[in-house]
Scaffold this active site. Structure first.
Site, short mmCIF file in Angstrom:
data_model
loop_
_atom_site.label_atom_id
_atom_site.label_comp_id
_atom_site.label_asym_id
_atom_site.label_seq_id
_atom_site.Cartn_x
_atom_site.Cartn_y
_atom_site.Cartn_z
N ARG A 40 0.82 -1.22 0.00
CA ARG A 40 0.00 0.00 0.00
C ARG A 40 0.85 1.27 0.00
O ARG A 40 0.47 2.29 0.58
CB ARG A 40 -0.94 0.02 1.22
CG ARG A 40 -2.02 -1.05 1.21
CD ARG A 40 -3.13 -0.68 0.23
NE ARG A 40 -4.31 -1.49 0.44
CZ ARG A 40 -5.43 -1.07 1.02
NH1 ARG A 40 -5.53 0.16 1.47
NH2 ARG A 40 -6.45 -1.88 1.16
N ARG B 90 -3.20 7.02 0.85
CA ARG B 90 -3.64 8.22 1.55
C ARG B 90 -2.64 8.87 2.47
O ARG B 90 -2.79 10.03 2.84
CB ARG B 90 -4.92 7.89 2.35
CG ARG B 90 -6.13 7.74 1.47
CD ARG B 90 -7.26 7.15 2.23
NE ARG B 90 -6.89 5.84 2.73
CZ ARG B 90 -7.77 4.91 3.10
NH1 ARG B 90 -9.06 5.17 3.06
NH2 ARG B 90 -7.36 3.75 3.54
N ARG C 225 -6.67 12.45 -5.34
CA ARG C 225 -7.95 11.90 -4.91
C ARG C 225 -8.98 12.98 -4.64
O ARG C 225 -10.19 12.72 -4.65
CB ARG C 225 -7.76 11.05 -3.66
CG ARG C 225 -7.57 9.59 -3.93
CD ARG C 225 -8.87 8.87 -4.34
NE ARG C 225 -9.61 8.43 -3.17
CZ ARG C 225 -10.81 8.86 -2.83
NH1 ARG C 225 -11.42 9.76 -3.57
NH2 ARG C 225 -11.41 8.39 -1.77
N ASP D 210 -6.88 -2.13 -7.41
CA ASP D 210 -7.41 -2.74 -6.18
C ASP D 210 -7.76 -4.20 -6.46
O ASP D 210 -8.12 -4.54 -7.59
CB ASP D 210 -8.65 -2.00 -5.68
CG ASP D 210 -8.93 -2.36 -4.23
OD1 ASP D 210 -8.34 -1.75 -3.33
OD2 ASP D 210 -9.72 -3.30 -4.00
N TYR E 196 -15.32 -10.94 0.20
CA TYR E 196 -15.96 -9.66 -0.13
C TYR E 196 -17.26 -9.86 -0.89
O TYR E 196 -18.26 -9.16 -0.66
CB TYR E 196 -15.01 -8.76 -0.92
CG TYR E 196 -13.94 -8.16 -0.03
CD1 TYR E 196 -14.22 -7.04 0.75
CD2 TYR E 196 -12.68 -8.73 0.07
CE1 TYR E 196 -13.26 -6.50 1.59
CE2 TYR E 196 -11.71 -8.20 0.91
CZ TYR E 196 -12.01 -7.08 1.67
OH TYR E 196 -11.06 -6.56 2.51
O1 CP3 Z 1 0.16 0.88 -3.28
C1 CP3 Z 1 -0.35 -0.26 -3.43
O2 CP3 Z 1 -0.17 -1.20 -2.64
C2 CP3 Z 1 -1.16 -0.53 -4.70
C3 CP3 Z 1 -2.55 -0.35 -4.63
C4 CP3 Z 1 -3.45 -1.24 -3.76
C5 CP3 Z 1 -4.66 -0.75 -3.22
N1 CP3 Z 1 -5.33 -1.78 -2.64
C6 CP3 Z 1 -5.12 0.65 -3.30
C7 CP3 Z 1 -6.19 1.12 -2.39
C8 CP3 Z 1 -3.37 -2.60 -3.44
C9 CP3 Z 1 -2.27 -3.59 -3.74
C10 CP3 Z 1 -4.57 -2.93 -2.75
C11 CP3 Z 1 -4.89 -4.27 -2.29
C12 CP3 Z 1 -6.11 -4.50 -1.50
N2 CP3 Z 1 -7.33 -3.91 -1.62
C13 CP3 Z 1 -6.22 -5.51 -0.51
C14 CP3 Z 1 -5.14 -6.49 -0.13
C15 CP3 Z 1 -4.11 -5.89 0.74
C16 CP3 Z 1 -4.54 -5.66 2.15
O3 CP3 Z 1 -4.53 -4.48 2.56
O4 CP3 Z 1 -4.88 -6.62 2.84
C17 CP3 Z 1 -7.54 -5.45 0.01
C18 CP3 Z 1 -8.10 -6.32 1.11
C19 CP3 Z 1 -8.24 -4.44 -0.71
C20 CP3 Z 1 -9.66 -4.06 -0.57
C21 CP3 Z 1 -9.83 -2.65 -0.16
N3 CP3 Z 1 -9.50 -1.57 -0.93
C22 CP3 Z 1 -10.37 -2.18 1.04
C23 CP3 Z 1 -10.86 -3.04 2.17
C24 CP3 Z 1 -10.35 -0.79 0.96
C25 CP3 Z 1 -10.95 0.17 1.97
C26 CP3 Z 1 -10.15 0.23 3.20
C27 CP3 Z 1 -9.14 1.32 3.07
O5 CP3 Z 1 -7.96 1.09 3.37
O6 CP3 Z 1 -9.58 2.41 2.70
C28 CP3 Z 1 -9.75 -0.41 -0.26
C29 CP3 Z 1 -9.50 0.97 -0.75
C30 CP3 Z 1 -8.12 1.28 -1.27
N4 CP3 Z 1 -7.36 0.48 -2.05
C31 CP3 Z 1 -7.44 2.52 -1.08
C32 CP3 Z 1 -6.24 2.41 -1.80
C33 CP3 Z 1 -5.18 3.49 -1.96
C34 CP3 Z 1 -7.97 3.73 -0.34
C35 CP3 Z 1 -8.93 4.40 -1.23
C36 CP3 Z 1 -9.02 5.89 -1.06
O7 CP3 Z 1 -8.24 6.63 -1.70
O8 CP3 Z 1 -9.93 6.34 -0.34
#
Ligand code: CP3
Length: 339
Positions: A23, A27, A36, A72, A147
């Site tokens: 990640r 943010r 964003r 994502d 999910y």
């Molecule tokens: O930088 C990176 O790692 C690449 C991008 C990336 C994102 N999500 C961007 C993201 C990657 C590799 C993921 C993987 C992801 N997404 C996982 C597996 C990794 C982990 O954390 O366990 C999972 C479970 C998700 C599903 C997901 N996406 C959730 C549950 C959420 C909401 C929770 C949160 O952290 O906000 C997201 C949103 C998300 N994915 C954001 C980002 C940058 C935040 C979105 C925003 O800008 O508001």
């Protein structure tokens, strides 16, 4: 091209320890917040130029040794036909949960180029810009299934486990369909130019080892077997997976991701001739700089016997982490490992 990360994945000797953070684009970076501010998360994921921009942000600011595609794990689930929305604060929401055969029948196995061409376009554009390797990724079928079944994030995973234990045929049918989608999706990422592929199993740790073996692992094995002819390093990360590590090794992955709940020396013993990635508690980035450096030194020393070590956090970087602390960690890894 700096290939240190790829060498470490293959268990080759490296000049220094490569580092990236799960990640890493997101943010905690003000420059990400700025992008964003003008666009929803889902629209951002579908706009290649902006995905390129936010993928590069941490690579440039923090000097990472690998980039991870900005996208994502739930994007392919939307392409399967499960209406997806990201709510501020609530995280992902699926409009139709998959809880019966009719719901499963409505899901399609999409053509990745036709339905997720924006991801492949992002990869092609990134490869022109990057001087470090690009990691593509997907969610593991079990994590994606939670999910779809729960309709979003969950604390108890009641519906998921209920389906596993009361309708195992339906559960396996869902896993089968997600597996076909995920394999085709990762193959398309490889064709577009991804240089390593990571499978995120964020929720594997809620399973008993016997259930992991029956309901989750076989599908990861099939995806990894199906990707072997890409010759790319394949990384499998089972979060909260210390008790599953011996089974995770059977996934066939070249690199095993570990969280912070396991001592890395023990992990090294258990994975055999495979590389390891991860282990720093993401909250350890809040330590004062000297203590952070000391902890990183201990981790690097402990990892010296690994068959390839890639420095990473044990899970995604927290959204309130000061970017300078992340930079301090990256610099420490580089300096202490001889870059
Ligand atoms: O930088 C990176 O790692 C690449 C991008 C990336 C994102 N999500 C961007 C993201 C990657 C590799 C993921 C993987 C992801 N997404 C996982 C597996 C990794 C982990 O954390 O366990 C999972 C479970 C998700 C599903 C997901 N996406 C959730 C549950 C959420 C909401 C929770 C949160 O952290 O906000 C997201 C949103 C998300 N994915 C954001 C980002 C940058 C935040 C979105 C925003 O800008 O508001």
């Amino acid at each position: 091209m700096n290939t240190t990360f790829l060498q470490a994945c293959r268990g080759e000797k490296t000049e220094y320890t490569p580092v990236w953070m799960m990640r890493q684009a997101g943010r905690y970076l003000p420059e990400y917040q700025k992008v964003r501010g003008g666009i929803s998360f889902l629209d951002l994921c579908k706009t290649p130029d902006l995905c390129v921009e936010v993928t590069l942000q941490p690579v440039n600011r923090l000097n990472m040794d690998a980039a991870i595609l900005f996208s994502d794990i739930l994007i392919p689930m939307e392409a399967m036909g499960a209406g997806l929305e990201f709510n501020e604060g609530r995280g992902p929401v699926f409009h139709q949960t998959i809880r019966d055969q009719a719901g499963l029948d409505r899901l399609i196995v999409p053509d990745p180029e036709a339905s997720m061409g924006f991801v492949m376009e992002t990869i092609r554009l990134l490869r022109r810009e990057l001087k470090v390797p690009l990691i593509g990724f997907a969610g593991a079928p079990f994590t994606c299934a939670t999910y779809l079944i729960e309709g979003g994030s969950s604390k108890t995973f009641w519906e998921t486990k209920k389906m596993m234990f009361t309708q195992p045929g339906l559960f396996h049918g869902l896993m089968e369909k997600i597996t076909l989608c995920t394999l085709a999706y990762l193959q398309a990422q490889a064709r577009a130019g991804a240089q390593a592929l990571q499978i995120f199993d964020s929720w594997a740790g809620i399973l008993a080892p016997c259930d992991f073996e029956e309901f989750a692992l076989p599908y990861v094995q099939r995806i990894i077997a199906g990707l072997k002819d890409t010759k790319l390093p394949l990384i499998y990360f089972a979060n909260n997976g210390a008790t599953l590590l011996d089974l995770a090794v059977l996934s066939g992955a070249d690199v095993l991701g570990i969280d912070w709940r396991i001592n890395i020396r023990e992990a090294i013993r258990r994975v055999g001739p495979r590389a390891i990635q991860g282990n720093l508690d993401p909250f350890a980035l809040l330590l004062p700089a000297p203590e952070l450096r000391a902890r990183i030194k201990r981790l690097l020393d402990a990892a010296a016997d690994a068959h390839g070590y890639i420095f990473n956090l044990g899970h995604g970087i927290h959204q309130f982490t000061p970017p300078d602390q992340a930079k301090c960690a990256v610099d420490a890894v580089h300096e202490l490992s001889g870059r």
